[in-house]
Design a protein around this motif. Structure first.
Motif, short mmCIF file in Angstrom:
data_model
loop_
_atom_site.label_atom_id
_atom_site.label_comp_id
_atom_site.label_asym_id
_atom_site.label_seq_id
_atom_site.Cartn_x
_atom_site.Cartn_y
_atom_site.Cartn_z
N ASP A 130 48.55 38.18 70.56
CA ASP A 130 49.75 37.55 70.24
C ASP A 130 49.66 36.38 69.33
O ASP A 130 49.02 35.55 69.54
N ALA A 131 50.71 36.33 68.31
CA ALA A 131 50.82 35.40 67.44
C ALA A 131 51.94 34.45 67.51
O ALA A 131 52.08 33.23 67.13
N THR A 132 52.95 35.05 68.17
CA THR A 132 54.18 34.30 68.52
C THR A 132 54.05 33.07 69.35
O THR A 132 54.43 31.83 69.22
N LEU A 271 47.99 35.17 55.50
CA LEU A 271 46.66 35.81 55.26
C LEU A 271 46.35 36.74 56.25
O LEU A 271 45.91 37.79 55.77
N ALA A 272 46.55 36.38 57.60
CA ALA A 272 46.50 37.36 58.69
C ALA A 272 47.35 38.56 58.35
O ALA A 272 46.77 39.76 58.78
N ARG A 273 48.56 38.42 58.27
CA ARG A 273 49.41 39.71 57.70
C ARG A 273 48.70 40.45 56.59
O ARG A 273 48.84 41.48 56.85
N ARG A 281 51.61 45.31 63.07
CA ARG A 281 51.06 44.14 63.20
C ARG A 281 51.69 43.14 62.10
O ARG A 281 51.87 42.16 62.20
N ARG A 282 51.83 43.85 60.99
CA ARG A 282 52.44 42.93 59.87
C ARG A 282 53.85 42.38 60.28
O ARG A 282 54.06 41.13 60.06
N THR A 283 54.48 43.06 61.04
CA THR A 283 55.82 42.81 61.31
C THR A 283 55.64 41.61 62.55
O THR A 283 56.55 40.59 62.44
N HIS A 284 54.98 41.84 63.25
CA HIS A 284 54.54 40.91 64.36
C HIS A 284 54.16 39.60 63.78
O HIS A 284 54.63 38.39 64.13
N LEU A 285 53.22 39.42 62.57
CA LEU A 285 52.94 38.23 61.93
C LEU A 285 54.04 37.72 61.31
O LEU A 285 54.12 36.35 61.29
N ALA A 286 54.79 38.60 60.62
CA ALA A 286 56.08 38.09 59.89
C ALA A 286 57.14 37.24 60.89
O ALA A 286 57.52 36.05 60.63
N VAL A 291 59.04 32.26 64.00
CA VAL A 291 58.92 31.59 65.30
C VAL A 291 58.50 30.09 64.93
O VAL A 291 58.92 29.32 65.48
N PHE A 292 57.55 30.00 64.09
CA PHE A 292 56.79 28.79 63.81
C PHE A 292 57.90 27.90 63.26
O PHE A 292 58.19 26.66 63.62
N TRP A 293 58.37 28.35 62.13
CA TRP A 293 59.38 27.51 61.41
C TRP A 293 60.63 26.97 62.26
O TRP A 293 61.05 25.88 62.34
N SER A 294 61.14 28.16 63.02
CA SER A 294 62.22 27.80 63.92
C SER A 294 62.05 27.00 65.01
O SER A 294 62.79 25.88 65.17
N GLY A 295 60.55 27.11 65.63
CA GLY A 295 60.44 26.01 66.57
C GLY A 295 60.19 24.65 66.02
O GLY A 295 60.80 23.72 66.71
#
Lengths: 402, 402
Positions: A130-132, A271-273, A281-286, A291-295
């Motif tokens: 999980d990346a989120t 890079l991971a994406r 997986r690409r969708t998940h990483l995007a 999530v990062f910026w929103s958080g």
């Protein structure tokens, strides 16, 4: 007791720890029972994990040279800056860094909590973890340290001495300036890349729009001390175990633009994406990027509501009569962080693809044509970020899909 | 010999100087022959001029409080920062500061060349002396120190330790932040003004456009360490005698935005113009402003051609392949200085008219209606600068005439 610096061996680590009662008690038993294991795998330092009957510690020591290149001499003081960073990170974002246990200024040894069974986020991302979740936690981590160490929360009498302290971390600031913000943008012997990317690199290095963006990012990096930065927040500086996250390796810490830390983290998701094994997986990483910026942005703005501290900048003080203006100016400040973030993210993507220290994310791609295509995707996106900066995370995400 | 701090009396000055052979030799004769005269007239320090048979010196000592307000306690270290500034100013702009002779870190005493027969530029301007000559020299002075102390000329290894050193000058940075950039923009007991200006002050303090500009200038002041600033470059910090110019009183020095020094100097010409006795004089002072900026900008750009030093920012290094881009970015950098200059000039005009420490320029106007009208003119112009910043010196001059 004043010690003379010497490079630690596993046996030296045992003697060193035995000399500190609190550490010996933490490990338990007798020194001879302690298991000392060297796990150095960064570019710069020696790292040992030590386990005793009752507990464990991690021991990190500066070397007088780059670990992987003994010809590249380097002052020892970088561990001191990591120790200073760690103590502040512990105070501002408790629970998200290894516990600080000891710093020995003669031996340049930092002793901290041993993160048993943690792996780097880079490794976890490569194994489709999980990346989120980690992105949400890192967003909060960066927010807390940035806000708390800045003049948004602190008065200049408290913040400027810290700016002064970290301004002495010139050795590692030089490395960042050169390896991240300079060398990859010109012909330099430290750069290297797959020959399939020759045209892409040429195009990048010869584009005045990219050069202009980098000229300005260099200035932002060195002359915009908004807050205490980690300074090297790539996915190898983040350790994860289940839902737990710890940020390590603060030796590059400096006062700089907050968007630098955000940008490095974001770049490593990009890079991971680019290296991902599936479209899902690409969708998940995007999604993790959003999530990062929103958080980050939500948490950053909310700190002005919830944090009891008020600093000299963007606080009610002088301008208490203008609450809506203050709110708008805080959003303006956040937009500035976003602009810095996308610019520095681009620089990190580029340097991790064609610069000195590249990432392992692409290593699983044994077909070099395929690997080059994936790296080209990342490089192209980075070029877009610099040539035509997105104004919002929505724009960022749209371009990522292009 | 370690001394214990004590406030100097004239007799104490004699004993102090007699203890340093180089100073005693400079003065000549016997200590009993030296003439010691106290001339303290700034807000903060003791100043003595000492003449002997062979030479003279100026002795400046920090007091543990504001000289004019013993209740306002203050650390002694400010003379140390002035000494550090003076040594750099002497190196970067030789001939434009008094010669540095000695700093005693225990007594917080700075000894420098005595500027016999010099008067402050403020006094000279009030007596209708030439303003263009000093403005041309101050332009070159600011250019040289700003460029030489910055990352434009220096590598980060050399510049960041100096940034760190001056980041400790928090006491006087606090005064600048409060008195110049904060207090005058809200209701504050330190503010005072002629009652005729009540409406003007209300309008200024209630204008969100001005508040927004100040919120941003506060950030520029504290988080944009472009270069070593004098930090208090008003016309009372400039001494003149004929065509000779010396800049004194660098105790407010800090790393900050170059436009801050430019803005303070420019503001003091605006104030002198608003207080001027004739239309010819007003025209002359407006001309001096143009001479100042024209001198600054020309000299600043030419330093990139003539200065042998190359720093980490805006230098050929990484971007040597883009000479015209570099040139354009240098002009962009200069435009940023111009923007900062007009903003900080406005703040200085306002604080010198309605804030704690006002200027003597208007003192010759005994008619308060007339005095208020002149001050209103300055305040109104400052408001314009903040609400609708001019983009060029031509625009600046046009608005000055409005």
């Amino acid at each position: 007791m004043k010690r003379h610096y010497e490079t630690l061996t596993p046996e030296g680590v045992r003697l060193f720890l035995a000399g500190y009662e609190t550490l010996a008690v933490r490990l338990g038993g007798k020194p001879a029972q302690w298991n000392v294991r060297e796990v150095s795998d960064g570019n710069l330092n020696l790292v040992f994990l030590v386990h005793g009957p009752d507990g464990s510690v991690c021991v990190k020591q500066s070397l007088p040279h780059v670990r992987v290149d003994p010809e590249w001499r380097m002052p020892l003081d970088r561990t001191a800056f990591e120790a200073e960073w760690l103590r502040r990170a512990e105070r501002f974002a408790p629970g998200h860094v290894p516990e600080f246990l000891l710093f020995d200024p003669d031996m340049f040894v930092l002793v901290m909590e041993c993160l048993d069974d943690f792996v780097t986020l880079r490794q976890a991302l490569g194994e489709d973890a999980d990346a989120t979740g980690p992105s949400r936690i890192i967003a909060e981590f960066v927010t807390r340290i940035a806000f708390s160490s800045s003049l948004l929360a602190g008065r200049l009498e408290d913040v400027m001495p810290d700016m002064a302290l970290f301004a002495h971390n010139t050795t590692l600031t030089r490395i960042t300036f050169d390896l991240v913000l300079s060398d990859p943008f010109c012909v330099h012997p430290r750069n290297h890349w797959l020959s399939e990317l020759d045209q892409d690199v040429m195009a990048l290095q010869n584009d005045p729009a990219i050069a202009r963006a980098m000229i300005r990012l260099q200035q932002r990096f060195l002359t915009c001390p908004q807050a205490l930065l980690h300074g090297d927040l790539h996915s190898g500086s983040v350790m994860v175990r289940g839902e737990q996250v710890r940020v390590i390796d603060g030796e590059f810490s400096l006062y700089g633009p907050i968007g630098f830390d955000c940008g490095l983290y974001l770049a490593n998701l990009v890079l991971a994406r680019a290296a991902a094994r599936s479209d899902e997986r690409r969708t998940h990483l995007a999604e993790a990027m959003e999530v990062f910026w929103s958080g980050f942005s939500t948490h950053f703005l909310s700190l002005w509501q919830t944090c009891a501290l008020r600093g000299d900048l963007l606080a009610e003080g002088t301008f208490a009569a203008f609450p809506s203006l203050l709110h708008a100016e805080r959003e303006h400040y956040l937009n500035g962080i976003f602009q810095d973030m996308t610019g520095f993210a681009a620089a990190e993507i580029i340097r991790r693809t064609i610069g000195y220290a590249q990432v392992a994310d692409f290593d699983h791609l044994s077909d070099t044509t395929e690997k080059a295509a994936r790296q080209r995707e990342a490089l192209t996106f980075a070029g877009t970020l610099l040539r035509n900066p997105p104004l919002s995370m929505t724009e960022f995400s749209v371009r990522l899909e292009d």
